[in-house]
Design a protein around this motif. Sequence first.
Motif, short mmCIF file in Angstrom:
data_model
loop_
_atom_site.label_atom_id
_atom_site.label_comp_id
_atom_site.label_asym_id
_atom_site.label_seq_id
_atom_site.Cartn_x
_atom_site.Cartn_y
_atom_site.Cartn_z
N MET A 1 29.01 37.05 32.13
CA MET A 1 29.14 37.08 33.57
C MET A 1 30.07 38.20 33.97
O MET A 1 31.13 38.39 33.39
CB MET A 1 29.72 35.74 34.04
CG MET A 1 30.12 35.75 35.49
SD MET A 1 31.08 34.29 35.93
CE MET A 1 32.11 35.04 37.18
N LYS A 2 29.67 38.96 34.95
CA LYS A 2 30.52 39.99 35.52
C LYS A 2 31.60 39.29 36.35
O LYS A 2 31.33 38.34 37.07
CB LYS A 2 29.69 40.89 36.42
CG LYS A 2 30.46 41.98 37.08
CD LYS A 2 29.55 42.78 38.00
CE LYS A 2 30.42 43.67 38.86
NZ LYS A 2 30.18 43.53 40.26
N THR A 3 32.85 39.75 36.24
CA THR A 3 33.92 39.09 36.99
C THR A 3 33.75 39.36 38.48
O THR A 3 33.31 40.43 38.89
CB THR A 3 35.31 39.58 36.54
OG1 THR A 3 35.41 40.97 36.77
CG2 THR A 3 35.57 39.24 35.10
N LEU A 4 34.11 38.37 39.29
CA LEU A 4 34.03 38.49 40.74
C LEU A 4 35.42 38.61 41.31
O LEU A 4 36.34 37.91 40.90
CB LEU A 4 33.36 37.26 41.36
CG LEU A 4 31.87 37.09 41.13
CD1 LEU A 4 31.41 35.76 41.69
CD2 LEU A 4 31.12 38.21 41.81
N THR A 5 35.59 39.48 42.29
CA THR A 5 36.87 39.65 42.95
C THR A 5 37.17 38.44 43.82
O THR A 5 36.32 37.99 44.58
CB THR A 5 36.85 40.92 43.82
OG1 THR A 5 36.60 42.04 42.97
CG2 THR A 5 38.17 41.11 44.55
N ILE A 6 38.38 37.91 43.69
CA ILE A 6 38.81 36.80 44.54
C ILE A 6 39.81 37.30 45.56
O ILE A 6 39.73 36.99 46.73
CB ILE A 6 39.44 35.68 43.69
CG1 ILE A 6 38.41 35.13 42.71
CG2 ILE A 6 39.99 34.57 44.57
CD1 ILE A 6 38.99 34.16 41.72
N THR A 7 40.80 38.08 45.09
CA THR A 7 41.76 38.72 45.99
C THR A 7 41.86 40.17 45.58
O THR A 7 41.64 40.52 44.42
CB THR A 7 43.16 38.07 45.91
OG1 THR A 7 43.65 38.22 44.58
CG2 THR A 7 43.10 36.60 46.29
N SER A 8 42.18 41.03 46.54
CA SER A 8 42.26 42.44 46.24
C SER A 8 43.12 43.15 47.28
O SER A 8 43.15 42.75 48.44
CB SER A 8 40.86 43.06 46.23
OG SER A 8 40.94 44.44 46.00
N ARG A 9 43.78 44.21 46.85
CA ARG A 9 44.52 45.06 47.79
C ARG A 9 43.64 46.19 48.28
O ARG A 9 44.08 47.01 49.06
CB ARG A 9 45.77 45.61 47.11
CG ARG A 9 46.78 44.52 46.81
CD ARG A 9 48.02 45.08 46.20
NE ARG A 9 47.71 45.61 44.87
CZ ARG A 9 48.59 46.02 44.00
NH1 ARG A 9 49.85 45.97 44.30
NH2 ARG A 9 48.23 46.47 42.82
N ASP A 10 42.40 46.24 47.85
CA ASP A 10 41.46 47.28 48.24
C ASP A 10 41.04 47.07 49.70
O ASP A 10 40.43 46.06 50.03
CB ASP A 10 40.23 47.22 47.33
CG ASP A 10 39.23 48.34 47.60
OD1 ASP A 10 39.43 49.09 48.58
OD2 ASP A 10 38.25 48.44 46.85
N PRO A 11 41.34 48.03 50.58
CA PRO A 11 40.98 47.87 51.99
C PRO A 11 39.46 47.89 52.24
O PRO A 11 38.99 47.48 53.30
CB PRO A 11 41.67 49.05 52.68
CG PRO A 11 41.90 50.05 51.60
CD PRO A 11 42.03 49.28 50.32
N GLN A 12 38.68 48.34 51.25
CA GLN A 12 37.23 48.37 51.39
C GLN A 12 36.61 46.98 51.30
O GLN A 12 35.51 46.75 51.79
CB GLN A 12 36.61 49.27 50.30
CG GLN A 12 37.10 50.70 50.32
CD GLN A 12 36.68 51.43 51.59
OE1 GLN A 12 35.63 51.14 52.15
NE2 GLN A 12 37.51 52.34 52.05
N LEU A 13 37.31 46.04 50.65
CA LEU A 13 36.79 44.69 50.49
C LEU A 13 37.38 43.77 51.56
O LEU A 13 38.59 43.63 51.65
CB LEU A 13 37.15 44.12 49.12
CG LEU A 13 36.42 44.71 47.93
CD1 LEU A 13 37.01 44.16 46.65
CD2 LEU A 13 34.95 44.38 47.99
#
Length: 145
Positions: A1-13
Motif C-alpha cells: 500500500m502506498k502511504t497516505l498523507t494525514i497531516t502535512s506542512r505542504d501548502p499545496q495539500l
Amino acid sequence: MKTLTITSRDPQLTSTEIRAALKRHLHEVNGRARVHTLDADDILALAKRVERTLVTAGVTQRHRAGTRVSFLPGGPGSAYAQKGYYVVTTVVTLRRTRDGWRLASAEKAEIPAARVERLDIEITERAEADILRRSFDGLSVRRAA
C-alpha cells in the motif's frame, strides 16, 4: 500500500483533499462495515493525539520523524461480549515523517466485543533522549561517596 498523507506542512495539500483521500481508502478497506470501523476523522484525531503525546513528553519537532504508531480500537463493551459477539473494526499503522503523519497501513479486523483499545507508540532513540533530557530537567543526581 502506498502511504497516505494525514497531516502535512505542504501548502499545496488542503485538509479537504487529505480527508477525501483517507475517506476513499478507508471505504475500500472497510467495505460495507461502518459501525465500529475507523473513519477519516478518527485517523486525523489519532494523529493529533499521538502528536500531543510526543510534544508533552518533550520530543523535539526534528526527532518526531521515524515514530510508528499501531492502533487497534476497543470493542463496544460488555453488553455485546456477554452474547459472545465479535465486531469488525479497522487496525491502522501510522508513520511520522519530517513533514507530518502518514497512514502506512489499514486493514479490517474482527475482534471480541470486550477487547480494550491498544495504542503502541514506537519512538526513535533520539526521541527517547529528548524525553529523558526533559524528565531530568531541573534535577540533579547525588552520587554516593
